[in-house]
Design a protein around this motif. Structure first.
Motif, PDB file in Angstrom:
ATOM      1  N   ASP A  50       0.829  -1.208   0.000  1.00  0.00           N
ATOM      2  CA  ASP A  50       0.000   0.000   0.000  1.00  0.00           C
ATOM      3  C   ASP A  50       0.866   1.262   0.000  1.00  0.00           C
ATOM      4  O   ASP A  50       0.594   2.204  -0.748  1.00  0.00           O
ATOM      5  CB  ASP A  50      -0.940   0.010   1.210  1.00  0.00           C
ATOM      6  CG  ASP A  50      -1.994  -1.084   1.148  1.00  0.00           C
ATOM      7  OD1 ASP A  50      -2.204  -1.684   0.070  1.00  0.00           O
ATOM      8  OD2 ASP A  50      -2.598  -1.359   2.211  1.00  0.00           O
ATOM      9  N   ALA A  51       1.900   1.278   0.834  1.00  0.00           N
ATOM     10  CA  ALA A  51       2.783   2.450   0.916  1.00  0.00           C
ATOM     11  C   ALA A  51       3.566   2.652  -0.381  1.00  0.00           C
ATOM     12  O   ALA A  51       3.692   3.780  -0.868  1.00  0.00           O
ATOM     13  CB  ALA A  51       3.748   2.308   2.090  1.00  0.00           C
ATOM     14  N   LEU A  52       4.066   1.566  -0.945  1.00  0.00           N
ATOM     15  CA  LEU A  52       4.837   1.663  -2.185  1.00  0.00           C
ATOM     16  C   LEU A  52       3.959   2.124  -3.343  1.00  0.00           C
ATOM     17  O   LEU A  52       4.345   3.002  -4.122  1.00  0.00           O
ATOM     18  CB  LEU A  52       5.515   0.332  -2.507  1.00  0.00           C
ATOM     19  CG  LEU A  52       6.642  -0.065  -1.560  1.00  0.00           C
ATOM     20  CD1 LEU A  52       7.040  -1.529  -1.767  1.00  0.00           C
ATOM     21  CD2 LEU A  52       7.848   0.845  -1.734  1.00  0.00           C
ATOM     22  N   VAL A  53       2.764   1.553  -3.458  1.00  0.00           N
ATOM     23  CA  VAL A  53       1.846   1.943  -4.541  1.00  0.00           C
ATOM     24  C   VAL A  53       1.419   3.406  -4.375  1.00  0.00           C
ATOM     25  O   VAL A  53       1.416   4.172  -5.348  1.00  0.00           O
ATOM     26  CB  VAL A  53       0.619   1.005  -4.607  1.00  0.00           C
ATOM     27  CG1 VAL A  53      -0.455   1.569  -5.529  1.00  0.00           C
ATOM     28  CG2 VAL A  53       1.040  -0.386  -5.073  1.00  0.00           C
ATOM     29  N   ALA A  54       1.092   3.809  -3.160  1.00  0.00           N
ATOM     30  CA  ALA A  54       0.653   5.185  -2.916  1.00  0.00           C
ATOM     31  C   ALA A  54       1.724   6.204  -3.302  1.00  0.00           C
ATOM     32  O   ALA A  54       1.402   7.335  -3.661  1.00  0.00           O
ATOM     33  CB  ALA A  54       0.270   5.365  -1.450  1.00  0.00           C
ATOM     34  N   ASN A  55       2.987   5.778  -3.261  1.00  0.00           N
ATOM     35  CA  ASN A  55       4.096   6.676  -3.591  1.00  0.00           C
ATOM     36  C   ASN A  55       4.752   6.342  -4.927  1.00  0.00           C
ATOM     37  O   ASN A  55       5.834   6.836  -5.225  1.00  0.00           O
ATOM     38  CB  ASN A  55       5.122   6.637  -2.451  1.00  0.00           C
ATOM     39  CG  ASN A  55       4.571   7.286  -1.211  1.00  0.00           C
ATOM     40  OD1 ASN A  55       4.623   8.501  -1.066  1.00  0.00           O
ATOM     41  ND2 ASN A  55       3.996   6.496  -0.307  1.00  0.00           N
ATOM     42  N   ASP A  56       4.097   5.500  -5.710  1.00  0.00           N
ATOM     43  CA  ASP A  56       4.558   5.113  -7.048  1.00  0.00           C
ATOM     44  C   ASP A  56       5.976   4.536  -7.021  1.00  0.00           C
ATOM     45  O   ASP A  56       6.799   4.834  -7.874  1.00  0.00           O
ATOM     46  CB  ASP A  56       4.473   6.309  -8.000  1.00  0.00           C
ATOM     47  CG  ASP A  56       4.300   5.873  -9.449  1.00  0.00           C
ATOM     48  OD1 ASP A  56       3.906   4.713  -9.688  1.00  0.00           O
ATOM     49  OD2 ASP A  56       4.558   6.693 -10.344  1.00  0.00           O
ATOM     50  N   LEU A  57       6.235   3.687  -6.030  1.00  0.00           N
ATOM     51  CA  LEU A  57       7.564   3.098  -5.871  1.00  0.00           C
ATOM     52  C   LEU A  57       7.546   1.573  -5.925  1.00  0.00           C
ATOM     53  O   LEU A  57       8.547   0.937  -5.645  1.00  0.00           O
ATOM     54  CB  LEU A  57       8.183   3.563  -4.545  1.00  0.00           C
ATOM     55  CG  LEU A  57       8.507   5.053  -4.480  1.00  0.00           C
ATOM     56  CD1 LEU A  57       8.783   5.476  -3.047  1.00  0.00           C
ATOM     57  CD2 LEU A  57       9.685   5.383  -5.384  1.00  0.00           C
ATOM     58  N   HIS A  58       6.431   0.980  -6.284  1.00  0.00           N
ATOM     59  CA  HIS A  58       6.291  -0.475  -6.330  1.00  0.00           C
ATOM     60  C   HIS A  58       6.891  -1.095  -7.586  1.00  0.00           C
ATOM     61  O   HIS A  58       7.225  -2.275  -7.594  1.00  0.00           O
ATOM     62  CB  HIS A  58       4.810  -0.855  -6.235  1.00  0.00           C
ATOM     63  CG  HIS A  58       4.015  -0.289  -7.363  1.00  0.00           C
ATOM     64  ND1 HIS A  58       3.730   1.071  -7.450  1.00  0.00           N
ATOM     65  CD2 HIS A  58       3.497  -0.860  -8.457  1.00  0.00           C
ATOM     66  CE1 HIS A  58       3.049   1.270  -8.572  1.00  0.00           C
ATOM     67  NE2 HIS A  58       2.894   0.115  -9.190  1.00  0.00           N
ATOM     68  N   ILE A  93       8.633  -7.045  -3.183  1.00  0.00           N
ATOM     69  CA  ILE A  93       7.595  -6.423  -4.016  1.00  0.00           C
ATOM     70  C   ILE A  93       8.236  -5.716  -5.212  1.00  0.00           C
ATOM     71  O   ILE A  93       7.960  -6.078  -6.360  1.00  0.00           O
ATOM     72  CB  ILE A  93       6.689  -5.492  -3.194  1.00  0.00           C
ATOM     73  CG1 ILE A  93       5.881  -6.317  -2.179  1.00  0.00           C
ATOM     74  CG2 ILE A  93       5.761  -4.681  -4.111  1.00  0.00           C
ATOM     75  CD1 ILE A  93       5.161  -5.505  -1.112  1.00  0.00           C
ATOM     76  N   PRO A  94       9.099  -4.713  -5.012  1.00  0.00           N
ATOM     77  CA  PRO A  94       9.709  -4.079  -6.191  1.00  0.00           C
ATOM     78  C   PRO A  94      10.685  -5.007  -6.922  1.00  0.00           C
ATOM     79  O   PRO A  94      10.799  -4.941  -8.152  1.00  0.00           O
ATOM     80  CB  PRO A  94      10.424  -2.852  -5.623  1.00  0.00           C
ATOM     81  CG  PRO A  94      10.635  -3.149  -4.175  1.00  0.00           C
ATOM     82  CD  PRO A  94       9.490  -4.034  -3.772  1.00  0.00           C
ATOM     83  N   PRO A 119      -1.330  -2.130 -15.963  1.00  0.00           N
ATOM     84  CA  PRO A 119      -1.843  -2.408 -14.617  1.00  0.00           C
ATOM     85  C   PRO A 119      -0.730  -2.473 -13.563  1.00  0.00           C
ATOM     86  O   PRO A 119      -0.942  -2.085 -12.413  1.00  0.00           O
ATOM     87  CB  PRO A 119      -2.536  -3.763 -14.744  1.00  0.00           C
ATOM     88  CG  PRO A 119      -2.727  -3.993 -16.188  1.00  0.00           C
ATOM     89  CD  PRO A 119      -1.706  -3.178 -16.909  1.00  0.00           C
ATOM     90  N   LEU A 120       0.456  -2.947 -13.957  1.00  0.00           N
ATOM     91  CA  LEU A 120       1.579  -2.984 -13.030  1.00  0.00           C
ATOM     92  C   LEU A 120       1.961  -1.567 -12.620  1.00  0.00           C
ATOM     93  O   LEU A 120       2.150  -1.270 -11.441  1.00  0.00           O
ATOM     94  CB  LEU A 120       2.778  -3.700 -13.658  1.00  0.00           C
ATOM     95  CG  LEU A 120       4.059  -3.732 -12.815  1.00  0.00           C
ATOM     96  CD1 LEU A 120       3.829  -4.428 -11.478  1.00  0.00           C
ATOM     97  CD2 LEU A 120       5.174  -4.414 -13.601  1.00  0.00           C
ATOM     98  N   ALA A 121       2.051  -0.676 -13.587  1.00  0.00           N
ATOM     99  CA  ALA A 121       2.419   0.719 -13.311  1.00  0.00           C
ATOM    100  C   ALA A 121       1.412   1.384 -12.377  1.00  0.00           C
ATOM    101  O   ALA A 121       1.782   2.162 -11.500  1.00  0.00           O
ATOM    102  CB  ALA A 121       2.541   1.508 -14.606  1.00  0.00           C
ATOM    103  N   LYS A 122       0.129   1.069 -12.539  1.00  0.00           N
ATOM    104  CA  LYS A 122      -0.922   1.657 -11.716  1.00  0.00           C
ATOM    105  C   LYS A 122      -0.981   1.065 -10.309  1.00  0.00           C
ATOM    106  O   LYS A 122      -1.609   1.631  -9.428  1.00  0.00           O
ATOM    107  CB  LYS A 122      -2.294   1.430 -12.372  1.00  0.00           C
ATOM    108  CG  LYS A 122      -2.533   2.238 -13.610  1.00  0.00           C
ATOM    109  CD  LYS A 122      -3.923   1.931 -14.143  1.00  0.00           C
ATOM    110  CE  LYS A 122      -4.185   2.651 -15.437  1.00  0.00           C
ATOM    111  NZ  LYS A 122      -5.481   2.248 -16.024  1.00  0.00           N
ATOM    112  N   GLY A 123      -0.356  -0.082 -10.129  1.00  0.00           N
ATOM    113  CA  GLY A 123      -0.451  -0.763  -8.839  1.00  0.00           C
ATOM    114  C   GLY A 123      -1.651  -1.659  -8.731  1.00  0.00           C
ATOM    115  O   GLY A 123      -2.005  -2.130  -7.656  1.00  0.00           O
ATOM    116  N   ASP A 124      -2.306  -1.927  -9.873  1.00  0.00           N
ATOM    117  CA  ASP A 124      -3.467  -2.802  -9.894  1.00  0.00           C
ATOM    118  C   ASP A 124      -3.088  -4.271 -10.059  1.00  0.00           C
ATOM    119  O   ASP A 124      -3.939  -5.147  -9.964  1.00  0.00           O
ATOM    120  CB  ASP A 124      -4.405  -2.410 -11.039  1.00  0.00           C
ATOM    121  CG  ASP A 124      -5.030  -1.044 -10.839  1.00  0.00           C
ATOM    122  OD1 ASP A 124      -5.094  -0.583  -9.678  1.00  0.00           O
ATOM    123  OD2 ASP A 124      -5.463  -0.437 -11.841  1.00  0.00           O
ATOM    124  N   ALA A 125      -1.830  -4.539 -10.351  1.00  0.00           N
ATOM    125  CA  ALA A 125      -1.350  -5.910 -10.561  1.00  0.00           C
ATOM    126  C   ALA A 125       0.103  -5.990 -10.105  1.00  0.00           C
ATOM    127  O   ALA A 125       0.768  -4.973  -9.947  1.00  0.00           O
ATOM    128  CB  ALA A 125      -1.455  -6.279 -12.041  1.00  0.00           C
TER     129      ALA A 125
END
Length: 128
Positions: A50-58, A93-94, A119-125
């Motif tokens: 959640d933290a990584l996706v919210a900050n576009d770091l996943h 994760i990353p 979807p990977l870039a968006k954090g949806d997958a």
């Protein structure tokens, strides 16, 4: 002859240093507090995701044309390293997003790239 300070070939860029500072702060604040319980319970580190996706770091490596930031390999490694500093499990994760998606990036058709990289870039997958 120029001194070594004039030719700092192996020094990370200022952008890489800024990224390291940002991911370190995020990891310490949002990932480290859950690291022990994630390991104790052998569970997925949802808080880290959640933290990584919210900050576009996943998945910073995803090219811009698929909605990613198009970060270079060093930036990707910095993210992985700083997350691993506080939680080895969460660093997968990353790391796995990069490793799993690299064959698609390198050899996938344009349709395949759009289907999976967006979807990977968006954090949806995620990749595994």
């Amino acid at each position: 002859m120029a001194g070594s300070a004039d030719f700092d070939l192996y020094r990370p860029s200022e952008e890489h240093d800024m990224l390291r500072d940002a991911i370190r702060s995020l990891a310490e604040a949002k990932i480290a507090p859950y690291a022990a319980v994630v390991d104790e319970e052998s569970r997925f580190p949802q808080e880290a995701l959640d933290a990584l996706v919210a900050n576009d770091l996943h998945a910073v490596h995803v090219p811009e044309e698929y909605g990613g930031t198009g970060a270079d390999a060093l930036a990707t490694v910095i993210v992985i390293e700083e997350v691993a500093r506080v939680c080895a499990s969460s660093s997968l994760i990353p790391a796995v997003n990069k490793l799993g998606s690299l064959p698609v990036i390198l050899s996938g058709s344009e349709d395949l790239k759009k289907r999976y990289m967006t979807p990977l870039a968006k954090g949806d997958a995620m990749f595994s």
